[in-house]
Structure formats: structure tokens, C-alpha cells
Design an enzyme around this catalytic site. Structure first.
Site, PDB file in Angstrom:
ATOM      1  N   ILE A 298       4.791 -21.941  -0.260  1.00 10.92           N
ATOM      2  CA  ILE A 298       3.199 -21.704   0.733  1.00 10.92           C
ATOM      3  C   ILE A 298       4.199 -22.679   2.141  1.00 10.92           C
ATOM      4  O   ILE A 298       4.473 -21.723   3.424  1.00 10.92           O
ATOM      5  CB  ILE A 298       2.826 -21.808   0.249  1.00 10.92           C
ATOM      6  CG1 ILE A 298       2.183 -20.930  -0.765  1.00 10.92           C
ATOM      7  CG2 ILE A 298       1.796 -22.254   1.328  1.00 10.92           C
ATOM      8  CD1 ILE A 298       0.668 -21.817  -1.228  1.00 10.92           C
TER       9      ILE A 298
ATOM     10  N   LYS B 156      -6.857 -29.091 -10.865  1.00  7.07           N
ATOM     11  CA  LYS B 156      -7.172 -28.700  -9.570  1.00  7.07           C
ATOM     12  C   LYS B 156      -9.413 -28.879  -8.953  1.00  7.07           C
ATOM     13  O   LYS B 156      -9.870 -29.211  -8.718  1.00  7.07           O
ATOM     14  CB  LYS B 156      -6.672 -27.944  -9.500  1.00  7.07           C
ATOM     15  CG  LYS B 156      -5.486 -26.898  -9.207  1.00  7.07           C
ATOM     16  CD  LYS B 156      -4.459 -27.711  -8.231  1.00  7.07           C
ATOM     17  CE  LYS B 156      -3.775 -27.112  -7.083  1.00  7.07           C
ATOM     18  NZ  LYS B 156      -3.533 -27.902  -6.166  1.00  7.07           N
TER      19      LYS B 156
ATOM     20  N   ARG C 261       6.931 -17.032 -11.297  1.00  3.27           N
ATOM     21  CA  ARG C 261       6.147 -16.211 -11.177  1.00  3.27           C
ATOM     22  C   ARG C 261       6.250 -14.704 -11.660  1.00  3.27           C
ATOM     23  O   ARG C 261       7.420 -14.839 -11.339  1.00  3.27           O
ATOM     24  CB  ARG C 261       4.931 -16.407 -10.430  1.00  3.27           C
ATOM     25  CG  ARG C 261       3.621 -17.864 -10.189  1.00  3.27           C
ATOM     26  CD  ARG C 261       2.954 -17.829  -8.548  1.00  3.27           C
ATOM     27  NE  ARG C 261       3.950 -19.143  -8.061  1.00  3.27           N
ATOM     28  CZ  ARG C 261       4.751 -19.414  -7.162  1.00  3.27           C
ATOM     29  NH1 ARG C 261       2.725 -19.271  -6.891  1.00  3.27           N
ATOM     30  NH2 ARG C 261       4.872 -19.653  -6.590  1.00  3.27           N
TER      31      ARG C 261
ATOM     32  N   TYR D  78      -3.668 -27.322 -15.901  1.00  4.85           N
ATOM     33  CA  TYR D  78      -4.203 -27.438 -14.426  1.00  4.85           C
ATOM     34  C   TYR D  78      -5.700 -26.633 -13.894  1.00  4.85           C
ATOM     35  O   TYR D  78      -5.630 -27.419 -12.642  1.00  4.85           O
ATOM     36  CB  TYR D  78      -2.688 -26.037 -14.373  1.00  4.85           C
ATOM     37  CG  TYR D  78      -2.910 -25.563 -12.377  1.00  4.85           C
ATOM     38  CD1 TYR D  78      -1.985 -26.124 -11.653  1.00  4.85           C
ATOM     39  CD2 TYR D  78      -3.221 -24.271 -12.310  1.00  4.85           C
ATOM     40  CE1 TYR D  78      -1.799 -25.867 -10.235  1.00  4.85           C
ATOM     41  CE2 TYR D  78      -2.963 -23.348 -11.412  1.00  4.85           C
ATOM     42  CZ  TYR D  78      -2.216 -24.356 -10.021  1.00  4.85           C
ATOM     43  OH  TYR D  78      -2.968 -24.224  -9.317  1.00  4.85           O
TER      44      TYR D  78
HETATM   45  C1  UGA Z   1      -0.792 -18.252 -11.077  1.00  5.94           C
HETATM   46  C2  UGA Z   1      -1.353 -19.711 -10.975  1.00  5.94           C
HETATM   47  O1  UGA Z   1      -1.578 -20.722 -12.109  1.00  5.94           O
HETATM   48  C3  UGA Z   1      -2.414 -20.684 -10.047  1.00  5.94           C
HETATM   49  O2  UGA Z   1      -2.617 -21.817  -9.475  1.00  5.94           O
HETATM   50  C4  UGA Z   1      -1.360 -19.870  -8.287  1.00  5.94           C
HETATM   51  O3  UGA Z   1      -2.442 -20.067  -7.469  1.00  5.94           O
HETATM   52  C5  UGA Z   1      -1.495 -18.113  -8.729  1.00  5.94           C
HETATM   53  O4  UGA Z   1      -0.367 -17.926  -9.859  1.00  5.94           O
HETATM   54  C6  UGA Z   1      -0.853 -17.845  -7.461  1.00  5.94           C
HETATM   55  O5  UGA Z   1       0.313 -16.955  -7.428  1.00  5.94           O
HETATM   56  O6  UGA Z   1      -1.688 -17.679  -6.443  1.00  5.94           O
HETATM   57  P1  UGA Z   1      -1.350 -16.250 -12.738  1.00  5.94           P
HETATM   58  O7  UGA Z   1      -1.498 -15.124 -11.893  1.00  5.94           O
HETATM   59  O8  UGA Z   1      -1.470 -16.420 -13.741  1.00  5.94           O
HETATM   60  O9  UGA Z   1      -1.441 -17.600 -12.353  1.00  5.94           O
HETATM   61  O10 UGA Z   1       0.521 -16.746 -12.154  1.00  5.94           O
HETATM   62  P2  UGA Z   1       1.721 -15.004 -12.722  1.00  5.94           P
HETATM   63  O11 UGA Z   1       2.878 -16.052 -13.481  1.00  5.94           O
HETATM   64  O12 UGA Z   1       2.225 -14.588 -11.218  1.00  5.94           O
HETATM   65  O13 UGA Z   1       1.425 -13.835 -13.913  1.00  5.94           O
HETATM   66  C7  UGA Z   1       0.567 -13.119 -13.418  1.00  5.94           C
HETATM   67  C8  UGA Z   1      -0.252 -12.628 -14.946  1.00  5.94           C
HETATM   68  O14 UGA Z   1       1.009 -12.245 -15.151  1.00  5.94           O
HETATM   69  C9  UGA Z   1      -0.285 -12.953 -15.733  1.00  5.94           C
HETATM   70  O15 UGA Z   1      -1.654 -12.551 -16.733  1.00  5.94           O
HETATM   71  C10 UGA Z   1       0.755 -13.378 -16.426  1.00  5.94           C
HETATM   72  O16 UGA Z   1       1.049 -13.562 -18.372  1.00  5.94           O
HETATM   73  C11 UGA Z   1       1.336 -11.634 -16.452  1.00  5.94           C
HETATM   74  N1  UGA Z   1       3.379 -12.170 -16.517  1.00  5.94           N
HETATM   75  C12 UGA Z   1       4.215 -13.001 -16.193  1.00  5.94           C
HETATM   76  C13 UGA Z   1       4.041 -10.809 -17.515  1.00  5.94           C
HETATM   77  O17 UGA Z   1       2.895 -10.003 -17.812  1.00  5.94           O
HETATM   78  N2  UGA Z   1       5.154 -11.008 -17.505  1.00  5.94           N
HETATM   79  C14 UGA Z   1       5.913 -11.938 -16.944  1.00  5.94           C
HETATM   80  O18 UGA Z   1       7.499 -11.986 -17.291  1.00  5.94           O
HETATM   81  C15 UGA Z   1       5.062 -12.733 -16.274  1.00  5.94           C
END
Ligand code: UGA
Length: 353
Positions: A14, A162, A205, A158
């Protein structure tokens, strides 16, 4: 005189986009602080008018205090923000995301500087749909309850850290000791979001996991089946919102919390995987490897023990739209094309060199 803006944690995803945008506006002079500047190296040129300081805020709190004193406005983006790290190292997540952030907040109060603080959509936790599955619930900055899981699911350290910071900032605002804006990003995506796990160890992510799987011929893992949903926001749209908040016309953003996101770009994680797979083969004309299959995996297996998840995150973004005139432009498909294009080009460069 130019407005002096101090960006803490400027070397992240960001931050690098905000630095780039501010450098194009003559009215600001920007100091960017972070431990590393790899992402800034992509945009910083000697003439760009941004000063970069390589500093560890935990090691040098006095210097941070002096810098805050010397600037007009502080933008705080210092955080560990990847779920994989909350699960693997909850203590470091707390120390940086809470303890070190508290020092920044205290210094802003001491020197009477306006603070723009990056919170997270994760503070909302799980949606009330877990109790009432037939209903869609929108997260509202000033009215929604915040629903987090048990302590044994340490992923929530986390969100708890926050959330408490948001409450502390609000409390100082009530006492008129701090002028602030809190930003809650809803899953931003764009160039430079994260490293790819085949190129660097760790937990990025989801976008980067899927991109990596497509580029390096690996399975796309759907954690707990991939039914969970997210609303994605393109980084350019998000940066436009951040600039409007920095401008703070007529003080309209002071003492406000803003969701930055759009419900129009909602997708399940399975839907995200399938859209990326489809774009990779059709829009980019590449052939995904036969190893790039969709595979369900449990959260504990993927991240380790202590993982839990938000089922759905729907932002109510009425307030940022009404108070700043912001309106996002990029659809989910458009932002994925831009972001995937960046990673594909970068990968080709790596392969060619
Ligand atoms: C994260 C952070 O915790 C937040 O603080 C942040 O604001 C947010 O990302 C964001 O990008 O804005 P989250 O959405 O859970 O939260 O992060 P990701 O790692 O992108 O996961 C998204 C979803 O995909 C989750 O349900 C995770 O379990 C899933 N996932 C992740 C998969 O299904 N496969 C993967 O290979 C990785």
C-alpha cells in the site's frame, strides 16, 4: 509551503503506491520510512522528490518521535498483515501491530500531529451470517459488532490488536487530544501486492498463492473448500481514496473511520481461483499446467494450528463516498488483468535474465 507527510511502513504494497501517487503532487514533500525499500525501488528515481529513510521503528523510537515532530501529517502503515504470519508468529504480530503502533500514536498525541492510521477489514471478524446463514450483512464502520473467534485460534491476535488500536485512537479523539482518520482496507490487490512463494519463503496473501500456482505449475489450494468470500479493491482505486483522506477537504475526514472497498467486487475464493485460471488461459493466452488443479485443504494443514477465517466481508462504503466523493472504477476482472499482467511480465523477466 509544501505539506510535509511522513509515511511509516512506506515500503509495503500500500505504501509503495501511496509514495508514487504523492510524488506526483507538487504540494506534498514526503518522507518514506521502512526497513526495506525493494518495492519503492521500482518507482523511486533520484528526481522524484521523496526522501527514503531506512529505519527500524522498534529499534529507534526516539528518531521516530523526532520525525513525527518535524512533519505535518503522519500516515501509519506499519504492520504484519499476512494471516500466515499471525498463525506462525502471533507474538511478533502483537508486538509490531500493537506495541510499536502505540508508540506512533503517543508521539502523534504529544506533538499534536494528524494521524492517518491503517486498520483492517479484519477487525469485523466473522459476519453475523455464521448465525443467520440466509442473510447478507454489511459491515458498517460505526454500527457493526465485531465478532472474533476464541483465543485458541490465534489468527485473531492480529484483529484483536488492530481493534484495540482503533478503540484507543477513538478514545483519544473523544478527549480532543488526537486528530485522526482510520482506514479499513477491504482486500486490496494490485502490482507489488506480495512475493511469490516459489521465489521467496513465507506466506503471502491468496492472490500470490494462486498466481504462483499458475506460473510454476502447482495446485491452487482452496482453504476449507473456498466458499469464504472477499470483496476486492484495486490498489489504484484505494490510493485515490487515501489521497482524498490526506487532502481532508473541509476537515470532512477528521475523526472518521472509513471502509475502503466495494461490494460489487465480491467473489468466493473458489471463484477467484477459477477467474484467475480462466484469465491466465484465455486473456493471457497461456496454458496452465495440468498440475494447476483446484484442491481443497484444511486451514490447519495449510497455515498450521490456530487458523480460523472470516466467512464474508461486505463493506458498507457509503461514508467514504459521501464525504470525499470517492468511487471505485475497477471491476474484479479488470483488476485481476492488471495485477496478473504485472506478475506475468515480471516472471518473464526473471526467466529471460
Ligand atoms: C488478510 C489480512 O488479514 C487483512 O488484514 C487484510 O486486510 C486482508 O488480507 C487484505 O488483503 O485486505 P484475508 O482476506 O484472510 O485477510 O487474506 P488472504 O491471505 O488473502 O486470504 C483470503 C482467503 O483465501 C482466506 O479465506 C484464505 O484461507 C484463503 N486462501 C489463502 C486460500 O484458499 N488459498 C490460498 O492459497 C491462500
Amino acid at each position: 509551503m509544501n505539506k510535509r507527510v511522513l509515511l511509516l511502513g512506506a515500503g509495503g504494497f500500500i505504501g509503495s503506491h501511496l509514495v508514487e501517487a504523492l510524488s506526483k503532487k507538487a504540494i506534498y514533500s514526503t518522507t518514506a520510512v521502512d526497513l526495506t525499500k525493494d518495492k519503492l525501488d521500482e518507482i523511486l528515481r533520484p528526481h522524484i522528490g521523496v526522501e527514503f529513510l531506512q529505519l527500524d521503528i522498534a529499534e529507534d523510537p526516539e528518531r521516530i518521535g523526532l520525525l513525527i515532530q518535524e512533519h505535518d501529517l503522519v500516515v501509519n502503515m506499519v504492520a504484519i498483515a499476512n494471516p500466515g504470519i499471525y498463525v506462525q508468529d502471533p507474538v511478533s504480530t502483537f508486538e509490531l501491530d500493537f506495541t510499536e503502533n502505540m508508540n506512533i500514536i503517543r508521539q502523534c498525541i504529544k506533538h499534536q500531529k494528524r494521524l492517518i492510521h491503517f486498520s483492517t477489514s479484519e477487525v469485523y471478524g466473522k459476519s453475523p451470517s455464521i448465525y443467520q446463514p440466509d442473510q447478507a450483512f454489511y459491515f458498517d464502520e460505526d454500527n457493526s459488532d465485531l465478532i472474533l473467534g476464541p483465543v485458541s485460534k490465534h489468527r485473531w491476535i492480529y484483529a484483536s490488536a488492530k481493534q484495540l488500536l482503533d478503540r484507543v485512537i477513538h478514545a483519544y479523539g473523544l478527549k480532543d487530544e488526537l486528530d485522526y482518520t482510520i482506514i479499513r482496507p477491504f482486500n486490496y490487490v494490485g502490482p507489488r501486492i506480495d512475493f511469490l512463494p516459489s521465489e521467496e519463503e513465507g506466506f503471502p496473501r491468496v492472490f500470490s498463492f494462486f498466481m504462483d500456482a499458475l506460473l510454476y505449475g502447482k495446485p491452487l489450494y482452496l482453504v476449507n473448500g473456498g466458499d469464504q468470500k472477499r470483496c476486492y479493491t484495486y490498489i489504484k482505486d484505494a490510493t485515490d481514496a487515501h489521497l482524498r483522506i490526506i487532502e481532508n477537504e473541509g476537515g470532512s475526514c477528521s475523526k472518521q473511520i472509513f471502509n475502503i472497498g466495494s461490494d460489487e467486487n465480491e467473489t468466493s475464493i473458489e471463484g477467484l481461483a477459477k477467474t484467475m485460471f480462466h484469465l491466465y488461459n484465455t486473456y493471457f493466452g497461456r496454458n496452465a499446467s495440468s498440475n494447476s488443479t483446484f484442491e481443497s485443504i484444511s486451514g490447519d494443514e495449510f497455515y498450521g494450528e490456530g487458523y480460523d477465517d472470516s466467512d464474508r466481508r461486505l463493506p458498507n462504503s457509503k461514508k467514504i463516498r459521501e464525504l470525499t466523493g470517492w468511487s471505485p472504477y475497477y471491476s474484479l476482472e479488470a483488476m485481476l488483468k492488471e495485477t496478473m499482467g504485472y506478475y506475468i511480465a515480471r516472471h518473464e523477466n526473471v526467466v529471460i535474465q
